[in-house]
Design an enzyme around this catalytic site. Structure first.
Site, mmCIF file in Angstrom:
data_model
loop_
_atom_site.group_PDB
_atom_site.id
_atom_site.type_symbol
_atom_site.label_atom_id
_atom_site.label_comp_id
_atom_site.label_asym_id
_atom_site.label_seq_id
_atom_site.Cartn_x
_atom_site.Cartn_y
_atom_site.Cartn_z
ATOM 1 N N LYS A 145 10.617 -31.487 39.089
ATOM 2 C CA LYS A 145 9.164 -32.004 38.875
ATOM 3 C C LYS A 145 8.948 -33.174 39.757
ATOM 4 C CE LYS A 145 10.634 -35.260 36.135
ATOM 5 N NZ LYS A 145 10.422 -37.069 36.211
ATOM 6 N N ARG A 191 6.826 -43.466 39.738
ATOM 7 C CA ARG A 191 7.351 -43.775 41.093
ATOM 8 C C ARG A 191 6.880 -42.955 42.058
ATOM 9 N NH1 ARG A 191 12.968 -46.329 39.265
ATOM 10 N NH2 ARG A 191 12.507 -47.519 37.507
ATOM 11 N N GLY A 206 12.470 -35.031 29.431
ATOM 12 C CA GLY A 206 11.189 -34.865 29.122
ATOM 13 C C GLY A 206 10.445 -35.870 29.463
ATOM 14 N N SER A 219 14.573 -49.778 34.180
ATOM 15 C CA SER A 219 13.510 -49.407 33.103
ATOM 16 C C SER A 219 13.868 -48.718 31.878
ATOM 17 C CB SER A 219 12.345 -48.745 33.837
ATOM 18 O OG SER A 219 11.951 -49.719 35.137
#
Length: 330
Positions: free
Chosen positions: A186, A250, A131, A10
Site C-alpha cells: 500500500k 510519509r 493495519g 515514531s
C-alpha cells in the site's frame, strides 16, 4: 508482562507508551547514543514523536539487557534494518519469547517478507502487527483497529491479550503472507496518491489510484499465496485508505513533493525519515516481473522514482492503456 521494544522511531515510541499504559514492564532499546541521551534527559523523542515518555519505561542501548527475561519482543525498526536486528537478537536471546514485527516492507536484496527474514535467525513464534495505525494517533489514544497474523494462532492470542484495550483493538488473521504484503504494497500506492495530489489532480484521480492499486496488490498477493479477502480487511484496504489520504503518511507526503517537481533525493531529505514505499517499489516491481503479474501503477511509480519519468507522462501511460475488464487478472 515484560515487553521489549526494539527501535525508538515514531511507532516504537508510540507502542512502548501504549503498552506502559496497560501496566506492562517496558524496555525501549535504541542504538543512537545522541537519541538515547536526549530521551533519558528530557523524556522526549523530539525528532520522531515529541510526547512525554513515562519514567516507568526503561531506556537502554544494550540489546541483551533489553531482551533478557522478556516474554514479548517488539521489532519496531525500518524494514531495511530487520535482518541486522534479527541477527543480533539471535546472539543475545535467552528464552523463547514471542516476536512481534511492526516493520512494513519487502527486503530488496532477497524479496523476502519481514517474517521470513526474522525466521532465518530465530525459531521463535513471529506475530505480524499491521493495519491503519499512525503512531501519532495511537499515542493520543485515538480509537484504532489493527490485525495480527502468525503461523501460530495461540501466539496471536497472547499478543492480542497483552496489547488490546478500549482504544486499540486487534483482530486475528491466519494469512501471514497477505497481511504482510498488504502493509507493504500500500505504500507504493500512497506514493502515487501523493504524486497525484502534487500534480493538482482531484478526488476522482485518487479514488481511481486507490481502487486500481488495490487490484494490483491483490493480483500479486494471490500469486504469492495470499487469501484475496485479506486485502479487503484492515491490512489491505484499511491501511491503504489511511496511508493514501492522511498528511501523517510519509509516503503520501513524499509523493506530493515529487508531484510538485522535487527529485526523489530532495523529497526524502525534506521528509527526514524512512519512506518505506521507495524500497518497496523496487521489490514489488521485481516480483511482478518474476511472477508475470500486471502491476501498471507500480511500474509507472518505479519509472518516476528510478528512471526519471515525468509524472504527467506516467499518468498518460496509465490512462491510455489497452481496454480492460475491471476484474481482469483477479
Amino acid at each position: 508482562m515484560k515487553i521489549s521494544v526494539l527501535g525508538a522511531g515514531s511507532w516504537g515510541t508510540a507502542i512502548a507508551i501504549h503498552l506502559n499504559r496497560l501496566g506492562h514492564q517496558i524496555t525501549l532499546w535504541l542504538r543512537d547514543k545522541n537519541q538515547f541521551e536526549e530521551i533519558v534527559s528530557t523524556r522526549h523523542n523530539k525528532k520522531y514523536l515529541d510526547v512525554d515518555i513515562p519514567q516507568e519505561i526503561s531506556i537502554t542501548t544494550d540489546l541483551k539487557e533489553a531482551v533478557t527475561n522478556s516474554e514479548i519482543v517488539v521489532i519496531a525498526v525500518p524494514s531495511h534494518a530487520v535482518r541486522e536486528i534479527s541477527e543480533k537478537l539471535k546472539e543475545v536471546a535467552d528464552k523463547n519469547f514471542i516476536v512481534v514485527n511492526l516493520a512494513k516492507g519487502i527486503e530488496t536484496s532477497t524479496l523476502k517478507r519481514m517474517s521470513e527474514v526474522i525466521k532465518e535467525y530465530l525459531s521463535n513464534d513471529v506475530v505480524v502487527l499491521s493495519g491503519p495505525s499512525h503512531a501519532e494517533e495511537v499515542v493520543r489514544q485515538i480509537p484504532t483497529a489493527c490485525v495480527l497474523a502468525s503461523l501460530n494462532v495461540k501466539a496471536c492470542e497472547v499478543v492480542q491479550d497483552a496489547f488490546m484495550d478500549e482504544n486499540f483493538r486487534l483482530y486475528i488473521n491466519k494469512d501471514v503472507v497477505g497481511v504482510e504484503l498488504g502493509g507493504s504494497l500500500k505504500n507504493i500506492i500512497a506514493l502515487g496518491a501523493g504524486i497525484s495530489d502534487g500534480l493538482g489532480f482531484g478526488d476522482n484521480t485518487k479514488a481511481a489510484l486507490m481502487t486500481r492499486g488495490l487490484a494490483e496488490i491483490t493480483r500479486l498477493g494471490v500469486a504469492l499465496g495470499s487469501d484475496p479477502l485479506t486485502f479487503l480487511g484492515l491490512a489491505g484496504v484499511g491501511d491503504l485508505i489511511v496511508t493514501c489520504t492522511s498528511m501523517l503518511s510519509r509516503n503520501r507526503r513524499a509523493g506530493i513533493l515529487i508531484g510538485k517537481g522535487k527529485s526523489l533525493e530532495e523529497a526524502l531529505k525534506e521528509i527526514g525519515m524512512v519512506v518505506e514505499g521507495v524500497n518497496t517499489t523496487k521489490s514489488a516491481y521485481r516480483l511482478s516481473q518474476i511472477h508475470k503479474i500486471e502491476m501498471p501503477i507500480t511500474k509507472e511509480i518505479y519509472s518516476i522514482l528510478f528512471e526519471g519519468k515525468n509524472p504527467y507522462e506516467a499518468v498518460y501511460s496509465l490512462m491510455t492503456r489497452d481496454k480492460k475488464h475491471e476484474l481482469h487478472g483477479i
